[in-house]
Design a protein around this motif. Sequence first.
Motif, PDB file in Angstrom:
ATOM      1  N   PHE A   1       0.833  -1.198   0.000  1.00  0.00           N
ATOM      2  CA  PHE A   1       0.000   0.000   0.000  1.00  0.00           C
ATOM      3  C   PHE A   1       0.872   1.255   0.000  1.00  0.00           C
ATOM      4  N   VAL A   2       1.650   1.427  -1.048  1.00  0.00           N
ATOM      5  CA  VAL A   2       2.623   2.527  -1.067  1.00  0.00           C
ATOM      6  C   VAL A   2       1.960   3.890  -1.225  1.00  0.00           C
ATOM      7  N   GLY A   3       0.681   3.914  -1.539  1.00  0.00           N
ATOM      8  CA  GLY A   3      -0.023   5.190  -1.528  1.00  0.00           C
ATOM      9  C   GLY A   3      -0.148   5.763  -0.136  1.00  0.00           C
ATOM     10  N   LEU A   4       0.004   4.913   0.894  1.00  0.00           N
ATOM     11  CA  LEU A   4      -0.091   5.361   2.283  1.00  0.00           C
ATOM     12  C   LEU A   4       1.249   5.815   2.844  1.00  0.00           C
ATOM     13  N   THR A   5       2.338   5.527   2.125  1.00  0.00           N
ATOM     14  CA  THR A   5       3.667   5.775   2.681  1.00  0.00           C
ATOM     15  C   THR A   5       4.501   6.717   1.815  1.00  0.00           C
ATOM     16  N   ALA A   6       3.828   7.548   1.027  1.00  0.00           N
ATOM     17  CA  ALA A   6       4.567   8.539   0.242  1.00  0.00           C
ATOM     18  C   ALA A   6       5.420   9.397   1.174  1.00  0.00           C
ATOM     19  N   GLY A   7       6.670   9.603   0.769  1.00  0.00           N
ATOM     20  CA  GLY A   7       7.603  10.356   1.597  1.00  0.00           C
ATOM     21  C   GLY A   7       8.515   9.478   2.426  1.00  0.00           C
ATOM     22  N   TRP A   8       8.171   8.202   2.574  1.00  0.00           N
ATOM     23  CA  TRP A   8       9.053   7.257   3.253  1.00  0.00           C
ATOM     24  C   TRP A   8      10.151   6.839   2.267  1.00  0.00           C
TER      25      TRP A   8
ATOM     26  N   THR B   1      -2.910  -1.958 -12.489  1.00  0.00           N
ATOM     27  CA  THR B   1      -3.058  -0.593 -11.988  1.00  0.00           C
ATOM     28  C   THR B   1      -2.103  -0.471 -10.806  1.00  0.00           C
ATOM     29  N   PRO B   2      -1.073   0.357 -10.892  1.00  0.00           N
ATOM     30  CA  PRO B   2      -0.109   0.446  -9.791  1.00  0.00           C
ATOM     31  C   PRO B   2      -0.791   0.741  -8.467  1.00  0.00           C
ATOM     32  N   ALA B   3      -0.276   0.120  -7.407  1.00  0.00           N
ATOM     33  CA  ALA B   3      -0.919   0.223  -6.094  1.00  0.00           C
ATOM     34  C   ALA B   3      -0.983   1.655  -5.595  1.00  0.00           C
ATOM     35  N   TRP B   4      -0.003   2.486  -5.985  1.00  0.00           N
ATOM     36  CA  TRP B   4      -0.016   3.865  -5.477  1.00  0.00           C
ATOM     37  C   TRP B   4      -1.107   4.719  -6.114  1.00  0.00           C
ATOM     38  N   LEU B   5      -1.771   4.191  -7.147  1.00  0.00           N
ATOM     39  CA  LEU B   5      -2.854   4.933  -7.792  1.00  0.00           C
ATOM     40  C   LEU B   5      -4.234   4.526  -7.269  1.00  0.00           C
ATOM     41  N   ILE B   6      -4.281   3.546  -6.359  1.00  0.00           N
ATOM     42  CA  ILE B   6      -5.559   3.060  -5.846  1.00  0.00           C
ATOM     43  C   ILE B   6      -5.761   3.603  -4.438  1.00  0.00           C
ATOM     44  N   PRO B   7      -6.782   4.438  -4.233  1.00  0.00           N
ATOM     45  CA  PRO B   7      -6.993   5.018  -2.903  1.00  0.00           C
ATOM     46  C   PRO B   7      -7.469   3.963  -1.908  1.00  0.00           C
ATOM     47  N   LEU B   8      -6.809   3.918  -0.761  1.00  0.00           N
ATOM     48  CA  LEU B   8      -7.165   2.991   0.305  1.00  0.00           C
ATOM     49  C   LEU B   8      -7.285   3.762   1.615  1.00  0.00           C
ATOM     50  N   ASP B   9      -8.238   3.367   2.432  1.00  0.00           N
ATOM     51  CA  ASP B   9      -8.421   3.998   3.741  1.00  0.00           C
ATOM     52  C   ASP B   9      -7.842   3.069   4.804  1.00  0.00           C
ATOM     53  N   PRO B  10      -6.715   3.447   5.420  1.00  0.00           N
ATOM     54  CA  PRO B  10      -6.100   2.549   6.409  1.00  0.00           C
ATOM     55  C   PRO B  10      -6.943   2.354   7.654  1.00  0.00           C
TER      56      PRO B  10
ATOM     57  N   PRO C   1     -10.565  -6.772  12.448  1.00  0.00           N
ATOM     58  CA  PRO C   1      -9.310  -7.270  13.012  1.00  0.00           C
ATOM     59  C   PRO C   1      -8.325  -7.655  11.919  1.00  0.00           C
ATOM     60  N   THR C   2      -7.112  -7.128  12.015  1.00  0.00           N
ATOM     61  CA  THR C   2      -6.141  -7.270  10.937  1.00  0.00           C
ATOM     62  C   THR C   2      -4.783  -7.669  11.477  1.00  0.00           C
TER      63      THR C   2
ATOM     64  N   VAL D   1       2.622   1.857   9.196  1.00  0.00           N
ATOM     65  CA  VAL D   1       1.448   2.729   9.083  1.00  0.00           C
ATOM     66  C   VAL D   1       0.196   1.992   9.536  1.00  0.00           C
ATOM     67  N   LEU D   2       0.028   0.760   9.088  1.00  0.00           N
ATOM     68  CA  LEU D   2      -1.169   0.003   9.458  1.00  0.00           C
ATOM     69  C   LEU D   2      -1.183  -0.320  10.951  1.00  0.00           C
ATOM     70  N   GLU D   3      -0.019  -0.590  11.511  1.00  0.00           N
ATOM     71  CA  GLU D   3       0.048  -0.820  12.951  1.00  0.00           C
ATOM     72  C   GLU D   3      -0.388   0.428  13.712  1.00  0.00           C
ATOM     73  N   GLY D   4      -0.039   1.590  13.188  1.00  0.00           N
ATOM     74  CA  GLY D   4      -0.464   2.831  13.816  1.00  0.00           C
ATOM     75  C   GLY D   4      -1.969   3.042  13.787  1.00  0.00           C
ATOM     76  N   HIS D   5      -2.643   2.355  12.880  1.00  0.00           N
ATOM     77  CA  HIS D   5      -4.110   2.438  12.795  1.00  0.00           C
ATOM     78  C   HIS D   5      -4.799   1.289  13.518  1.00  0.00           C
TER      79      HIS D   5
END
Length: 236
Positions: free
Chosen positions: A100-107, A165-174, A181-182, A199-203
Motif C-alpha cells: 500500500f505505497v499510496g499510504l507511505t509517500a515520503g518514506w 493498476t499500480p498500487a499507489w494509484l488506488i486510494p485505500l483507507d487505512p 481485526p487485521t 502505518v497500518l500498525e499505527g491504525h
Amino acid sequence: MPSTRSTRHTRRVRVVFLHGTGSAGPNAWPLQAATLGDQAHFLRRVHDGDHPDHVRPVVLDALAPRGHLVAHSYGCVTAVLAAAACPDVVASLVLCEPPFVGLTAGWPQTDAHVAALAPLFDRKDDPTFTDLEFSAGFARAVGMPVPDFTPEQLARSAARLRAFTPAWLIPLDPAIVSEVPTLVVTSGARDIYDEVAQVLEGHGARRLVLAGYGHRVQDHPASTTHFQAFWASVPD
C-alpha cells in the motif's frame, strides 16, 4: 445442562485466500492448502492484471455469509477494498506483505520503489517499449532477477504487467484495520512492506515478522500456526 461457553475456537469458519502475482489458487499457498483442507478456499483471479474493484465481488461472494480473508502482495489491495465495502462479511484480514505505497509517500523505501516503477507504467501503452524492456525493468525495480523466459512466456508476463493498476494509484483507507481485526505479516527486510506495516500498525493492526522467506512470508513453516492463532482470537 449444555455448556453456554463460546465455541469460536472449534467452529469451522471459511477462510478465503487471495494470491498476488505469480502462482494462483492453492499453488500460491502450499503450506496452507496442505494444512487447512476444506476449511479453506483458494481463489484464482481471472488474470493478474484484474483491477481490484473487479475482483472484489468475487472475494465477497466466496466469503459469504462471513469468513476470514488472507491475501498476499497485490491481492491485499482487493482484500482491503472488500473489507471496507462489507466489513460484516470479512471477519478478519491477514495481509501478507501489503504494497500500500499510496499510504507511505515520503518514506524512503517507498519513494525509491515508486520512482523506479512509475516510468515503466508511464510507458506501458507505448508500442516501442518492448516486452523484454518492461519485464526486465519491473524485475530490477522490485529486486527480483530478470526472468529467463521463452518469447511466449515473456509475452504473457508483459501482458499481465501492462494490465496492472499500480498500487499507489488506488486510494485505500487505512482506518479499515481498526474496524476489521487485521494481522499484517512482513519479512522484516526494512523495505516498502515494513513501511506499510508501520502505518497500518499505527491504525490498529497487529504486526508479525516472519523472516527468512523473502516476499513469500506464507512459506514460513510457522505461518499457518500464527494465522490460526489470530483467527481464534477474533470475536464472533
